[in-house]
Enzyme design. Sequence first.
Site, short mmCIF file in Angstrom:
data_model
loop_
_atom_site.label_atom_id
_atom_site.label_comp_id
_atom_site.label_asym_id
_atom_site.label_seq_id
_atom_site.Cartn_x
_atom_site.Cartn_y
_atom_site.Cartn_z
CG ASN A 180 -28.02 7.57 -13.93
OD1 ASN A 180 -27.05 7.92 -13.06
ND2 ASN A 180 -29.18 7.15 -13.44
CD1 TRP A 181 -21.37 7.10 -15.90
CD2 TRP A 181 -19.92 7.54 -13.87
NE1 TRP A 181 -20.59 7.47 -16.35
CE2 TRP A 181 -19.21 7.82 -15.49
CE3 TRP A 181 -18.66 8.19 -12.92
CZ2 TRP A 181 -17.89 8.02 -15.50
CZ3 TRP A 181 -17.56 8.62 -13.39
CH2 TRP A 181 -17.07 9.10 -14.65
CE LYS A 182 -29.40 3.42 -13.00
NZ LYS A 182 -30.18 2.95 -13.44
CG HIS A 235 -33.63 7.63 -12.31
ND1 HIS A 235 -33.84 6.78 -11.36
CD2 HIS A 235 -32.63 7.77 -13.22
CE1 HIS A 235 -32.98 5.29 -12.76
NE2 HIS A 235 -32.63 5.82 -13.66
CD GLU A 285 -31.73 3.36 -10.84
OE1 GLU A 285 -31.07 4.13 -10.26
OE2 GLU A 285 -32.24 2.33 -11.25
CD GLU A 313 -33.95 6.14 -17.30
OE1 GLU A 313 -32.96 6.48 -18.43
OE2 GLU A 313 -34.45 6.45 -16.88
N GLY A 337 -32.00 -1.23 -16.35
CA GLY A 337 -31.25 -2.82 -15.67
C GLY A 337 -31.82 -3.97 -15.66
CB SER A 378 -31.68 -2.30 -21.14
OG SER A 378 -31.98 -2.47 -19.18
N GLY A 404 -27.25 3.61 -18.32
CA GLY A 404 -27.10 3.60 -17.03
C GLY A 404 -25.74 2.68 -17.18
N GLY A 405 -26.17 0.94 -16.70
CA GLY A 405 -25.40 0.13 -16.36
C GLY A 405 -23.93 0.22 -17.42
P1 PGA Z 1 -30.10 0.84 -17.64
O1 PGA Z 1 -30.51 2.24 -16.10
O2 PGA Z 1 -29.00 1.22 -18.79
O3 PGA Z 1 -28.87 0.20 -16.61
O4 PGA Z 1 -30.80 0.42 -17.39
C1 PGA Z 1 -31.05 3.29 -17.54
C2 PGA Z 1 -31.01 4.23 -16.40
O5 PGA Z 1 -31.78 3.76 -15.23
O6 PGA Z 1 -30.94 5.53 -16.55
#
Ligand code: PGA
Length: 255
Positions: A9-11, A96, A98, A168, A174, A214, A235-236
């Site tokens: 997930n490149w956000k 998600h 976010e 999640e 994050g 994470s 994500g990250g």
């Molecule tokens: P993260 O994000 O790996 O940076 O914690 C995961 C996500 O939000 O899908």
Amino acid sequence: MRQPIIAGNWKMNKTNQEARELAQAIVQGLKADSTFSEVVVCPPFTALESVKDIIEGSNVELGAQNLFWESQGAYTGEISPKMLLTLGCKYVILGHSERRRYFFEDDQIVNRKVKAAIEAGFSPILCIGESLEEREGGKTRAVVSRQLQGALEGLEGEKLKNLVIAYEPIWAIGTGKTATPEQAAEVHSFIRGLLSQLCDEELSEEVRILYGGSVKPENATDLFCQPQIDGGLVGGASLDAESFLKIINSYPIGD
Ligand code: PGA
């Protein structure tokens, strides 16, 4: 046997050029040394077309990070399922945390999006998970159950066949804090139990449940060793080809 998925997930990261470079590095790295079958990248909307051209012919699939439920019309700023399908998206991340937090998406909105995605033939990656406060208050199961049932309201049986779920925990996204493999596995089992109430046993066994929050090269193996965890939503660590490839390659294939 459920086929595992590792999704990135490149956000809201990567310009078109950067996205092309990252996709290229992932495709090359996979060609060089991976037998992992289902890798998904979810770039921002603006980079979908560029990434599509690069992953063509590889075992990397394309996913979007959101969609709107209407098929077209006066909805300024929104993107329809059809637009994403014609760009080659097979997956779409929905619900998600976010989106829930910054864009006020509640279970009802997520439900409309999941329905539209399924109707259009996508595999939605439905995200659910509790906050730290909810976990500490012993509410994890109640929250996950409400989110799952809310998102899947009106969808049963065969309709759920392409569904993917990402557990999640919000406190792990994050933050560098990961759920322990045992904590994750426990919630994954609980989610599968809920699924079996929504569709028949066989189908509920086929739905992939990913862990997200994470995930890094250092913790991926321990998480993926849990039989309840069918891969990860990253994500990250998916923004760097080397760390994403390490995560992919840490999946215990054939174990
Ligand atoms: P993260 O994000 O790996 O940076 O914690 C995961 C996500 O939000 O899908």
